[in-house]
Design an enzyme around this catalytic site. Structure first.
Site, PDB file in Angstrom:
ATOM      1  NE  ARG A  95      -3.528   2.986   0.278  1.00 37.80           N
ATOM      2  CZ  ARG A  95      -3.178   3.372  -0.274  1.00 37.80           C
ATOM      3  NH1 ARG A  95      -2.470   3.525  -1.610  1.00 37.80           N
ATOM      4  NH2 ARG A  95      -3.371   4.941  -0.518  1.00 37.80           N
ATOM      5  CG  HIS A 121     -12.326   4.037   9.411  1.00 36.99           C
ATOM      6  ND1 HIS A 121     -11.932   3.496   8.266  1.00 36.99           N
ATOM      7  CD2 HIS A 121     -13.955   3.580   9.164  1.00 36.99           C
ATOM      8  CE1 HIS A 121     -13.070   3.693   7.284  1.00 36.99           C
ATOM      9  NE2 HIS A 121     -13.947   3.435   7.580  1.00 36.99           N
ATOM     10  CB  THR A 155     -11.348  -3.299   6.025  1.00 38.96           C
ATOM     11  OG1 THR A 155     -11.825  -1.965   6.482  1.00 38.96           O
ATOM     12  CG2 THR A 155      -9.894  -3.868   7.350  1.00 38.96           C
ATOM     13  CE  LYS A 214     -18.769   1.760   3.181  1.00 37.83           C
ATOM     14  NZ  LYS A 214     -17.911   0.850   2.365  1.00 37.83           N
ATOM     15  CE  LYS A 246     -30.651 -14.305   3.385  1.00 35.75           C
ATOM     16  NZ  LYS A 246     -29.431 -14.757   2.611  1.00 35.75           N
TER      17      LYS A 246
END
Length: 547
Positions: free
Chosen positions: A218, A242, A340, A440, A526
C-alpha cells in the site's frame, strides 16, 4: 461453480518492485533519511507539532519496552483513542516490535467493544484518557487484558500506567536509538501487522488480518507517479482507528507530507484550519465533499490552497464531483474504491484524468475481475457483477475465523468484495450496488441483522426488517420496517430512541420506521430485503414528508 478468468483487468506496471522488508524495516529507513526536525503532524486544535525525532525516539523506546515486557510477534495489543499526536507512537512501536496491533473504534458501545476485544484478546490496551474508564471497566471482565496504558497524560489514573512510566519501568534507564534498534524482521508475507474490524452481515465484527507485505505494498502504491500528490500538506480528519484514516496517515508519513490533524468535525473550525494551515490535499468521505461543494459557509474562507480532493468510503455522484472541482478550482479530484480486506484502495483515479462518477482504474500491483455471482463467469465491459481482486494487498484472512475467510474467496482465490459494479471500454470502474446486505452510512458499515435483533427484543415488536434508504449526503440511512405485536402501540420516535440507546451513532435509525402488517420472507424464514426496497416506493410520499 465453474470459475473463469477470461476477462481480467490488471493495474499499471509497478513503478518499483515489491519489497520483502517488514513494515518496521521500511519505516526505519524512511526515518533515517528524514531530518530530525521534520514535521510529521500538527494538531490543528492547539498548534502542537510531532517531529520525526519525537516519533522515532519514542516509538523505538516503547517497542523495546514491549519486548522486555514479554510481547512477541504473536502478541495482540490494541489502541482505543480519538485522533491525537500520541496515537502513532504505539502504532509504530507495534510495527517495530512485530506485535499485532488492533485499532478500536472509540465510538463503540460497551457491547461492541467487548465483542471485539473477545475476538482479538489483546494483552495490552493503549488508550487516551478520554476512554480510560471504559477500558478499566471491561478489564475486570477480561482476564486476557493485563495492562492499560494511557497515551496522552502522565497523571496517575488508578488501575492504569502512563505510556512514559511504562517505558521507564521496563527500560531501567537504558535507551535505544534508531541507530542501534533492530526492527522486527520476520516473514513479511505471513506476519500480521494489524487486525482491523470489519462488520459482517450478522452484525458481529470480524477481524481483518493485514500482513506487513499488505501494508508495505500500500505504501509503494502511494508513490506511483500517477497517484502521488505533488502537494505536501494533508488534512488528517478521518479517524485514525478506521482503515481510511490509518493508512492515509501512514502513507503521508512515508511520503514526508505534513498531516494537519483534527479529532472532530466542526464546520467553521474545519474550514478555518484548511485556510490557516494552507492544506493542499483534502481527504474525506462523500458527506464532507458535499459540504464543500454546496455549503454557503465555504465562501467565507480562502480555500485557494486546496489543490486536490481525495474522496472514498462510498460513491460520490458525478454531479457533486463537478460542482466541487469547479467551486474550489481543483487541479485534481480523486475518487477511489476499496475495502479493509484489500488494504483500502483497489481502484483509483489517475490524477491526470477526469472522469466524474468513476472510481478510477485498477491500482498498480493488483488485478480485478467482474464476476457473475450466480455462475462464476467473468464479465466484459458494461456487464454488472461482483468485483473480485487478487494481488499483494489482499488480506491474509479473518482472525480466528477460517470459515468466514473461506467464504470471502472464490474457489480459485479471488477476494469477493460483495460490491456490484462494471467497467467501461477504457477500463474505468463504476460502483452500482452491494451484493452484501450491509448498509453504508457515512463510510461506516451497518449490519441490518444487528438492528433487527435489537428491535425484536422490544416487548411491543413482533418482527422487523432493516434496509438502507438512499441519501445524497450520507450514502444510506438505516430504515426499519416493523410489525408490532397484536394490540400494541408505540410511536416511531419512541422506537428510534430505544434503538439509539443501544447502538453507536452510525447505527441509529435515521431513515425512520415504517409500521407494516408483515415482513416478506422466503420459505426458510430469511428476510427478503429486495422486497423491502420495493416497498420503499410505496411509502415514498410519507418518507419525503419526514426527511
Amino acid at each position: 461453480m465453474k470459475e473463469d478468468n477470461d476477462f481480467v483487468i490488471s493495474g499499471p506496471t509497478p513503478y518499483e518492485p515489491l519489497c520483502e522488508d517488514t513494515l518496521g524495516q521500511v519505516f526505519g529507513k524512511i526515518f533515517m533519511e528524514n531530518a530530525p526536525d521534520h514535521k510529521i503532524m500538527v494538531n490543528a486544535h492547539n498548534g502542537k507539532v510531532l517531529t520525526t525525532q519525537k516519533l522515532v525516539d519514542d516509538s523505538c523506546q516503547l517497542a523495546q519496552a514491549l519486548r522486555v515486557h514479554g510481547c512477541s510477534p504473536q502478541t495482540t495489543i490494541c489502541i482505543g483513542s480519538e485522533n491525537n499526536l500520541e496515537f502513532f507512537i504505539p502504532i509504530f512501536a507495534s510495527i517495530f516490535s512485530g506485535t499485532i496491533m488492533v485499532p478500536l473504534n472509540v465510538n463503540y458501545t460497551d457491547q461492541e467493544l467487548k465483542h471485539t476485544l473477545n475476538i482479538t484478546k489483546p494483552k495490552i490496551a493503549f488508550c487516551s484518557k478520554r476512554v480510560t474508564q471504559r477500558y478499566l471497566k471491561l478489564k475486570k471482565e477480561m482476564s486476557f487484558l493485563e495492562t492499560i496504558i494511557v497515551i496522552d497524560t502522565d497523571d496517575v489514573i488508578e488501575g492504569t500506567i502512563s505510556m512514559n512510566e511504562f517505558v521507564r519501568s521496563k527500560m531501567n534507564g537504558r535507551t535505544v536509538t534508531p541507530h542501534n534498534f533492530l526492527p522486527f524482521d520476520g516473514d513479511s508475507m505471513d506476519s500480521v501487522a494489524f487486525v482491523l474490524c470489519s462488520s459482517g452481515t450478522t452484525g458481529l465484527p470480524k477481524g481483518v488480518m493485514l500482513t506487513h507485505q499488505n501494508i508495505v505494498t500500500r505504501l509503494l502504491q502511494s508513490r506511483y507517479p500517477a497517484y502521488l500528490s505533488n502537494h505536501d500538506v494533508v488534512l488528517g480528519l478521518m479517524p485514525f482507528f478506521h482503515s481510511y484514516g490509518l493508512f492515509f496517515a501512514l502513507t503521508s508519513i512515508f511520503n514526508r507530507h505534513l498531516t494537519v490533524m483534527m479529532d472532530r468535525f466542526e464546520e467553521d473550525f474545519f474550514l478555518k484550519s484548511i485556510q490557516d494551515y494552507k492544506v493542499s490535499v483534502v481527504r474525506l468521505a462523500p458527506p464532507l465533499a458535499i459540504f464543500l461543494a454546496k455549503n454557503p459557509k465555504v465562501n467565507k474562507y480562502d480555500l485557494s490552497c486546496v489543490a486536490e480532493v481525495f474522496c472514498a468510503g462510498a460513491p460520490l455522484s458525478g454531479k457533486t464531483e463537478v460542482q466541487l472541482k469547479k467551486r474550489l478550482n481543483l487541479k485534481a479530484i480523486f475518487q477511489a474504491y476499496g475495502c479493509t480486506e484489500g488494504t483500502l484502495a483497489l481502484t483509483i483515479m489517475n490524477k491526470d484524468v477526469y472522469r466524474p462518477g468513476s472510481c478510477g482504474k485498477v491500482i498498480t500491483y493488483m488485478q480485478c475481475k467482474v464476476r457473475d455471482p450466480e455462475t462464476g463467469r467473468s464479465l466484459g465491459p458494461y456487464e454488472i457483477g461482483e468485483l473480485c481482486f487478487k494481488g499483494p494487498t489482499v488480506m491474509k484472512g479473518y482472525y480466528m475465523n477460517p470459515q468466514a475467510t473461506k467464504e470471502s474467496f472464490t474457489s480459485d482465490g479471488w477476494l469477493r468484495t460483495g460490491d456490484l459494479g462494471y467497467y467501461d471500454d477504457e477500463q474505468f470502474f463504476y460502483i452500482v450496488d452491494r451484493l452484501k446486505e450491509l448498509i453504508k452510512y457515512n463510510g461506516y458499515q451497518v449490519a441490518p441483522a444487528e438492528l433487527e435483533a435489537i428491535l425484536v427484543h422490544h416487548p411491543k415488536v413482533f418482527e422487523a426488517g432493516v434496509i438502507g434508504l438512499p441519501d445524497e449526503v450520507a450514502g444510506e440511512l438505516p430504515i426499519a420496517f416493523v410489525v408490532l405485536k397484536e394490540g400494541q402501540k408505540i410511536s416511531e420516535k419512541e422506537l428510534q430512541a430505544y434503538v439509539a440507546n443501544k447502538v453507536s451513532s452510525q447505527k441509529k435509525l435515521r431513515g425512520g420506521i415504517i409500521f407494516v402488517p408483515s415482513i416478506p420472507k422466503n420459505p426458510s424464514g430469511k428476510i427478503l430485503r429486495k422486497e423491502l426496497k420495493k416497498k420503499l416506493h410505496e411509502y415514498k410520499k410519507v418518507l419525503q414528508s419526514k426527511l
